[in-house]
Enzyme design. Sequence first.
Site, PDB file in Angstrom:
ATOM      1  N   HIS A  74       0.865  -1.179   0.000  1.00  0.00           N
ATOM      2  CA  HIS A  74       0.000   0.000   0.000  1.00  0.00           C
ATOM      3  C   HIS A  74       0.912   1.244   0.000  1.00  0.00           C
ATOM      4  CE1 HIS A  74      -2.757   2.955   1.917  1.00  0.00           C
ATOM      5  NE2 HIS A  74      -3.754   2.162   1.583  1.00  0.00           N
ATOM      6  N   ASP A 119       3.142  -4.297   7.916  1.00  0.00           N
ATOM      7  CA  ASP A 119       1.909  -3.540   7.741  1.00  0.00           C
ATOM      8  C   ASP A 119       0.765  -4.532   7.933  1.00  0.00           C
ATOM      9  OD1 ASP A 119      -0.368  -2.318   6.884  1.00  0.00           O
ATOM     10  OD2 ASP A 119       0.443  -1.647   4.958  1.00  0.00           O
ATOM     11  N   GLN A 168      -4.569  -4.977   7.200  1.00  0.00           N
ATOM     12  CA  GLN A 168      -5.609  -5.861   6.677  1.00  0.00           C
ATOM     13  C   GLN A 168      -5.648  -7.181   7.415  1.00  0.00           C
ATOM     14  OE1 GLN A 168      -7.881  -5.134   4.445  1.00  0.00           O
ATOM     15  NE2 GLN A 168      -7.078  -3.117   3.897  1.00  0.00           N
ATOM     16  N   LYS A 209     -10.405  -0.082  10.730  1.00  0.00           N
ATOM     17  CA  LYS A 209     -10.657  -1.286   9.929  1.00  0.00           C
ATOM     18  C   LYS A 209     -11.082  -2.470  10.799  1.00  0.00           C
ATOM     19  CE  LYS A 209      -7.172  -0.075   6.431  1.00  0.00           C
ATOM     20  NZ  LYS A 209      -7.826   0.383   5.207  1.00  0.00           N
ATOM     21  N   CYS A 256      -4.876   2.636  -3.429  1.00  0.00           N
ATOM     22  CA  CYS A 256      -3.617   3.127  -2.837  1.00  0.00           C
ATOM     23  C   CYS A 256      -2.475   2.141  -3.046  1.00  0.00           C
ATOM     24  CB  CYS A 256      -3.773   3.443  -1.351  1.00  0.00           C
ATOM     25  SG  CYS A 256      -4.950   4.759  -1.051  1.00  0.00           S
TER      26      CYS A 256
END
Lengths: 410, 410, 160, 160
Positions: free
Chosen positions: B123, B199, B202, B225, B367
């Site tokens: 991302h 990261d 998600q 999220k 993104c």
Amino acid sequence: MALDVARLKAEFPLLEREINGNPIVYLDSASTSQKPFAVLDAMDHAYRHHYANVHRGVYEIAELATAEFEKARRKVATFIGASDWRELVFVRNATEAINLVAYTWARANLGAGDAIVLTHMEHHANVVPWQMLANERGVELRWIPMTPEFTLDLSDLDTLLDGAKLLCVSAMSNVLGTINPVRELVAAAHAHGALALIDACQYIPHIATNVAEWDADFVAFSAHKLCGPSGIGALWARLELLEAMPPFLGGGEMIRDVRLDYFTTNDVPWKFEAGTPAIVEAIGFGAAIDYLESIGMAEIRDHEIKLTEYALDALDNEFGDRLKIYGPADIAIRGGAISFLFDGIHAHDVTQVLDQDGVCVRAGHHCAKPLMRQLGVPATSRASFYMYNDEHDVDCLVKALIRAEQFFAL
Amino acid sequence: MALDVARLKAEFPLLEREINGNPIVYLDSASTSQKPFAVLDAMDHAYRHHYANVHRGVYEIAELATAEFEKARRKVATFIGASDWRELVFVRNATEAINLVAYTWARANLGAGDAIVLTHMEHHANVVPWQMLANERGVELRWIPMTPEFTLDLSDLDTLLDGAKLLCVSAMSNVLGTINPVRELVAAAHAHGALALIDACQYIPHIATNVAEWDADFVAFSAHKLCGPSGIGALWARLELLEAMPPFLGGGEMIRDVRLDYFTTNDVPWKFEAGTPAIVEAIGFGAAIDYLESIGMAEIRDHEIKLTEYALDALDNEFGDRLKIYGPADIAIRGGAISFLFDGIHAHDVTQVLDQDGVCVRAGHHCAKPLMRQLGVPATSRASFYMYNDEHDVDCLVKALIRAEQFFAL
Amino acid sequence: MAGLEDLYREIILDHYRSPRNRGELVVPPAHKTEGFNPLCGDEVSVYLDIDEATQTVRDIKISGQGCSISQASTSMMSDAVKGQSVAEARRLIRAFKALMSIHESKLEGEGDGADLAADLDGVRLGDLEALQGVVKFPVRIKCATLAWNTLQQGLDEINT
Amino acid sequence: MAGLEDLYREIILDHYRSPRNRGELVVPPAHKTEGFNPLCGDEVSVYLDIDEATQTVRDIKISGQGCSISQASTSMMSDAVKGQSVAEARRLIRAFKALMSIHESKLEGEGDGADLAADLDGVRLGDLEALQGVVKFPVRIKCATLAWNTLQQGLDEINT
Ligand SMILES: Cc1ncc(COP(=O)(O)O)c(C=O)c1O
Ligand SMILES: Cc1ncc(COP(=O)(O)O)c(C=O)c1O
């Protein structure tokens, strides 16, 4: 027209609370303000009705979220007299706003041999970012001192500004309540070729503000001190400056294009808003602006002048010289933050007694340790007012202070 | 045990909404998730009952606010398997978390000649901060490529990591749904003396996470999220790293002492939390963690596996080769984000038609422009699932897609 | 709520399916400008061949990818300016952006767009008016204006 | 809700009004350590004169400003460790911090403090137990522990 404070109080749910069996007397709005139903409802509505990520979705609730988010930006921009909504960058708080300027404009423009002028009454938020820059780049920090009347001593201003690139000054001191002559200071900075950054954290919530009249270059403030939610604040800066500044945080939203070997930036203000923003907080920020406007900033200032006068008189009548007030006596150049100390009783102890009576005031260095050292004390107690405070709150403060003085009497 | 999705749906007020006369079918949780009553109520309660600034007040509501704020930190830390709550720094979002590492650890430790290894599926939040560093310092960026099956091509991993100081990788791709082998990648990075930044934006919302088992060094994620509010996220990092890192933003809270000529920093994590934090958002973050735990992360993952499988089958049955899916076929290594394109119809157009039927999916580059260039498309549509989605939502998606295909038929 | 038919008029779909002036021109003598829609990832390249003497758009070619709205708008734009004087092209840019902005400006709070209406006066947009339906879908306005902003940037770059 | 009397026991106010061992020592031979409470601004300086041969606290002096809790705790601390062996001083530090931490740890989520109770075993805190009321006022715990943390830092600095 005088404010109907009883009605206003009823609009703030937290003010219905009791502490130790006493109705709460909230006198810490300089630290953070309470929130009216209007703001809480606006945020709740956003979460229930049109919560989605902004600037990304084609679908209807995403469009609504984006429109509400950008509408809030325009409200905030208009509220402070910005001529262009693109000059308003959402950040977490005033602290981030100032750091953003330090990391982008200042690091692009200042180096060894350059000077920044600060004042002895700055909040740490307007001190530490510049010390970090000074350490890293060898930038010189110069300090405007304070008079015995708790105002800025401007007698050496020209010397201090000579060759300086930036003046950083608070529009209103969070400790002393002192209102500084922003327009005059900005003009002096400009006359010396320096830009001016105004920490308006304590000013904008209480006094109608026009950044264009100030002729300022950067203005920082937080929503949580003006009836808005936590987690959001704003940096206002002149468009040319924002456009020329390098970006701050990298990520989604702030880009125009990204390839493996380079990226280009989005238009302002989004160039400075990397990642998913504080969406619902922005909407709450806008609702807070609506709320303040529905009351009227002039009315708020009037009310606070009267209340502060009442409080200063009441404290003087009751305690005289036994209670020292750190801040200007002249009501025209001060806001509703009153710092005080009993002779021989530490602020922490006084405040603890007050809490027993439901009176919430702040004790400590108020994130202004350089100022506290100038004052020669480790801490003060501070009572601070907003539109929802009234004379009864002041009376409760005085009564609780009487009890505190007795408790710690030798 | 299977989730009772009908009950869950009823816990999310926005999901009761209608769009163009159709019940909303929210399939954009990879962008941001909806919020359950439990989270909204926790935040509302905080504002009404114990809203005050944290770490500063002696009075009772300030103590309560501080305790709730710090309790939320512990919840989040425990949820991701951190051994120490001090390792959990509150930030605005995952983007700020990654930038924090880039501005502090990386700028203190990397210079010309050093290398950072990224992947083609990152991302922008995990690309642009490193490009900014590369531009500023002459750090080399190296890229792990992708296989035709939409997984990372690790065949040259050792060469890429040779001499690298940092590996930055997403635990789950927001475009492809691909779950990357984090533990193996971290081990490879460590074997080459590099640190590993994950990261986990998600991943953490959907799969039980243990940062200690990952053996990671830095982990970034966002509350919005995972059913939490906007405006808050977290950086987790190993304690020794946080303690050695220079501060990021300067201001209140992050200091131990400030004098005119220097400042010293507070203990971690507060050293990295300058200014008034997102107080109520942190409390909402904690409530979201409670909510996820009340459902069970294993149950959520199970549910999403079944639902994703159902969706992939349904799309294949209905459209076959006319609809291309960008992401792994193997359900074991993918999450519930499904990117797709009709042959000859742009994602933006498809998504617009879907909106008419109340089906909310994302269209765009998500993104991840470097990845889109690898895929050879400017945009995809993406449907993504969470615990509140069910087979009926998938059926609505398929029906709306049939309509879109017809509408744009040549 | 506006229906799909407001957005996707037949003429738009026609330009989308059979875009005019697709291709590239040799640079130089032609000039190439790239435009990006940062929201959706659409990219367009506008190749301009300007006759310096007469200040007219001798040729224009378009490449890039995008949704039906951005592709159709690009195609119509290329048809509309090809062979026109640079001055006329600039007038068209202003008029088209006014058509879009009257509504976009409401979204972004720039007033009621009354000042913009002047830009529309006396300019004949022809086919382009089919794009008017886009203004009911605010997110798509940027799709429609992408080519025009890129054209404007190209003309600016050539003149300066 | 705990009352003020829980916090401000008479003996605390006595130490606050008549603090023991106020002053400074010449550095060197003495060692000076500064402590800060970042929340309220309190600062304390602990001067330690350690007899290297016998490893005892030959003398201790305290300066700085603070609230009644921090001043009283500092005063009691100086009384308690003066003349004691360094080992005993360290035992006292652990015991006092355990007294505070059993509750502080609850606030900060470090478990139920069962492990800390061991540190309290067999240590006689005397007057210091009057400070136990502080644990009902979590914000004030840092006032009470400031001097002890500073003493610990001082001992660590001397030994290393
Ligand atoms: C993989 C990934 N990384 C980073 C981000 C950035 O998260 P945020 O926008 O909350 O900072 C996202 C979400 O948009 C994401 O999906
Ligand atoms: C004068 C002044 N400047 C800056 C700040 C910092 O504001 P924030 O903590 O919202 O970043 C404050 C408030 O604490 C303040 O009073």
